[in-house]
Enzyme design. Structure first.
Site, PDB file in Angstrom:
ATOM      1  N   LYS A  58     -23.515  26.495 -30.080  1.00  0.00           N
ATOM      2  CA  LYS A  58     -24.002  27.644 -29.306  1.00  0.00           C
ATOM      3  C   LYS A  58     -25.200  28.307 -29.986  1.00  0.00           C
ATOM      4  O   LYS A  58     -26.232  28.530 -29.362  1.00  0.00           O
ATOM      5  CB  LYS A  58     -22.885  28.693 -29.143  1.00  0.00           C
ATOM      6  CG  LYS A  58     -21.602  28.161 -28.538  1.00  0.00           C
ATOM      7  CD  LYS A  58     -20.542  29.238 -28.420  1.00  0.00           C
ATOM      8  CE  LYS A  58     -20.038  29.794 -29.741  1.00  0.00           C
ATOM      9  NZ  LYS A  58     -19.248  28.863 -30.563  1.00  0.00           N
ATOM     10  N   ARG A 118     -22.819  23.297 -42.462  1.00  0.00           N
ATOM     11  CA  ARG A 118     -24.003  24.046 -42.011  1.00  0.00           C
ATOM     12  C   ARG A 118     -24.425  25.134 -43.002  1.00  0.00           C
ATOM     13  O   ARG A 118     -23.613  25.647 -43.766  1.00  0.00           O
ATOM     14  CB  ARG A 118     -23.764  24.641 -40.636  1.00  0.00           C
ATOM     15  CG  ARG A 118     -23.106  25.969 -40.663  1.00  0.00           C
ATOM     16  CD  ARG A 118     -22.993  26.563 -39.302  1.00  0.00           C
ATOM     17  NE  ARG A 118     -21.769  27.336 -39.278  1.00  0.00           N
ATOM     18  CZ  ARG A 118     -21.268  27.884 -38.217  1.00  0.00           C
ATOM     19  NH1 ARG A 118     -21.859  27.713 -37.050  1.00  0.00           N
ATOM     20  NH2 ARG A 118     -20.172  28.578 -38.276  1.00  0.00           N
ATOM     21  N   ARG A 154      -9.883  29.769 -36.215  1.00  0.00           N
ATOM     22  CA  ARG A 154     -10.902  30.068 -35.199  1.00  0.00           C
ATOM     23  C   ARG A 154     -10.729  29.173 -33.974  1.00  0.00           C
ATOM     24  O   ARG A 154     -10.894  29.605 -32.838  1.00  0.00           O
ATOM     25  CB  ARG A 154     -12.304  29.918 -35.809  1.00  0.00           C
ATOM     26  CG  ARG A 154     -12.637  31.078 -36.744  1.00  0.00           C
ATOM     27  CD  ARG A 154     -13.735  30.762 -37.743  1.00  0.00           C
ATOM     28  NE  ARG A 154     -14.994  30.394 -37.141  1.00  0.00           N
ATOM     29  CZ  ARG A 154     -16.009  29.840 -37.809  1.00  0.00           C
ATOM     30  NH1 ARG A 154     -15.892  29.596 -39.102  1.00  0.00           N
ATOM     31  NH2 ARG A 154     -17.114  29.526 -37.198  1.00  0.00           N
ATOM     32  N   ARG A 163     -21.724  30.632 -44.657  1.00  0.00           N
ATOM     33  CA  ARG A 163     -20.839  31.712 -44.216  1.00  0.00           C
ATOM     34  C   ARG A 163     -19.481  31.641 -44.919  1.00  0.00           C
ATOM     35  O   ARG A 163     -18.935  30.554 -45.090  1.00  0.00           O
ATOM     36  CB  ARG A 163     -20.613  31.608 -42.699  1.00  0.00           C
ATOM     37  CG  ARG A 163     -21.744  32.222 -41.909  1.00  0.00           C
ATOM     38  CD  ARG A 163     -21.699  31.922 -40.448  1.00  0.00           C
ATOM     39  NE  ARG A 163     -20.399  32.005 -39.798  1.00  0.00           N
ATOM     40  CZ  ARG A 163     -20.205  31.802 -38.500  1.00  0.00           C
ATOM     41  NH1 ARG A 163     -21.251  31.534 -37.721  1.00  0.00           N
ATOM     42  NH2 ARG A 163     -19.009  31.860 -37.973  1.00  0.00           N
ATOM     43  N   ARG A 209     -15.308  36.511 -25.304  1.00  0.00           N
ATOM     44  CA  ARG A 209     -14.332  35.626 -25.928  1.00  0.00           C
ATOM     45  C   ARG A 209     -12.914  35.899 -25.459  1.00  0.00           C
ATOM     46  O   ARG A 209     -11.988  35.217 -25.899  1.00  0.00           O
ATOM     47  CB  ARG A 209     -14.357  35.851 -27.443  1.00  0.00           C
ATOM     48  CG  ARG A 209     -15.174  34.850 -28.211  1.00  0.00           C
ATOM     49  CD  ARG A 209     -15.221  35.382 -29.626  1.00  0.00           C
ATOM     50  NE  ARG A 209     -15.262  34.339 -30.598  1.00  0.00           N
ATOM     51  CZ  ARG A 209     -16.369  33.970 -31.236  1.00  0.00           C
ATOM     52  NH1 ARG A 209     -17.510  34.517 -30.953  1.00  0.00           N
ATOM     53  NH2 ARG A 209     -16.318  33.034 -32.156  1.00  0.00           N
TER      54      ARG A 209
END
Ligand code: AP5
Length: 222
Positions: free
Chosen positions: A13, A127, A172, A161, A88
Site C-alpha cells: 500500500k 524493508r 498485525r 520500523r 481499518r
C-alpha cells in the site's frame, strides 16, 4: 479523485501510494505514518499509540479518524487523496464517509492488493526507509540504485520500523483478518472495488493501478 488502498501489512500500500503521489500529485494519507510521527514527537496521541503499535494491535478508531479529518482539512479541495492504512474497521469506514461528505468529497475507488500471506513476513522484515525523505526500499526487491544513497534525496541514513519483526507481523495479520478484511463488502455493495494481484512484480502492480486510476486522475489534473 479519492481512493483507498486496502490490503494486509506488507501488501504494498505505502509503496504504491508513493508512486501515485509522484505521478499524479495526489496526497498520501497514511495513518501509520501519522501515528509514527506522533510517537516520534511525543505528542499525547503518540504516547497513547506507541505501545499499541509495538504490539501490532489497532489504535482507537476515534484517534485515527481525527487525524484523517485534520489532514483532509489541510488539503486543497481539488487534490485527490490516497487512504493508506485507513479505514481499518467498520467504524472507521463509517467515519470516512462522514468526513468526506462534510468536505464535499466522495470515494471513487477501493483498490484491494491481494497477496499471499506467506510472502508478507519476508517483505516486511526486509524493508527499510530513508531517514530523511521516507522513501521506501527493500533488502531484496528495491535497493537504492547507488548503495547507501537514497535515490530521491541523496540521504545516507536509513531506518527500520520497530513493529517490523516476525512476531508483531503475525498480530498485525490477525488484526487485518478479523477487523479490516470484513469492511470490503461495504464497498463491494457500492461497486467501487478493484482487485490487483499484489504478488506481481512492483512495476506490474503499479501499471495495473495506473490502469484503474490513471486516466481519471490525469484528466482531473488537466
Ligand atoms: P501501517 O503503517 O499502516 O502498517 P501496515 O498496514 O501494517 O502496512 P505496512 O506499512 O506494513 O505495509 P504496506 O502495505 O504499506 O507495504 P509496503 O508498501 O511498505 O500501520 C502500522 C500500525 O499503526 C498498525 O499496526 C496499527 O497499530 C497502527 N495503525 C495504522 N493505521 C491505523 C488505523 N487506521 N486504525 C488503527 N490503527 C492503525 O511494502 C512492504 C515491503 O514489500 C516494501 O519493502 C516493498 O518494497 C515490498 N513490496 C511491496 N510490493 C511488492 C511487490 N509487488 N513485489 C515485491 N516487493 C514488494
Amino acid at each position: 479523485m479519492n481512493i483507498i488502498l486496502l490490503g494486509p501489512p506488507g501488501a504494498g500500500k505505502g509503496t504504491q501510494a508513493q508512486r501515485l503521489v509522484e505521478r499524479h500529485g495526489m496526497r498520501q494519507l497514511s495513518t501509520g505514518d501519522m501515528l509514527r510521527a506522533a510517537v516520534k514527537a511525543g505528542t499525547p496521541v503518540g504516547l497513547r499509540a506507541k505501545a499499541v503499535m509495538e504490539r501490532g494491535e489497532l489504535v482507537s478508531d476515534a484517534i485515527v479518524s481525527a487525524l484523517i479529518g485534520e489532514e483532509l482539512d489541510a488539503m486543497p479541495p481539488g487534490q485527490g487523496a490516497i487512504f493508506d492504512g485507513y479505514p481499518r474497521t467498520a467504524a472507521q469506514a463509517e467515519a470516512l464517509d462522514v468526513l468526506l461528505e462534510g468536505r464535499g468529497r466522495h470515494l471513487d475507488r477501493v483498490i484491494e492488493l491481494e497477496v499471499d500471506e506467506d510472502a508478507l513476513v519476508d517483505r516486511i522484515t526486509g524493508r527499510f526507509t530513508c531517514a530523511t525523505c521516507g522513501k521506501g526500499y527493500h533488502d531484496k526487491f528495491e535497493q537504492p540504485k547507488l548503495p547507501g544513497t537514497c535515490d530521491r534525496c541523496g540521504g545516507h541514513e536509513f531506518k527500520r520500523r520497530p513493529d517490523d519483526n516476525a512476531e508483531t507481523v503475525r498480530t498485525r495479520l490477525a488484526e487485518y483478518r478479523a477487523k479490516t478484511a470484513p469492511i470490503l463488502p461495504i464497498y463491494e455493495a457500492r461497486g467501487i472495488v478493484w482487485r490487483v494481484d499484489g504478488m506481481a512484480p512492483l512495476d506490474a502492480v503499479t501499471a495495473e493501478i495506473e490502469r484503474i486510476v490513471g486516466d481519471e486522475a490525469a484528466a482531473e489534473r488537466g
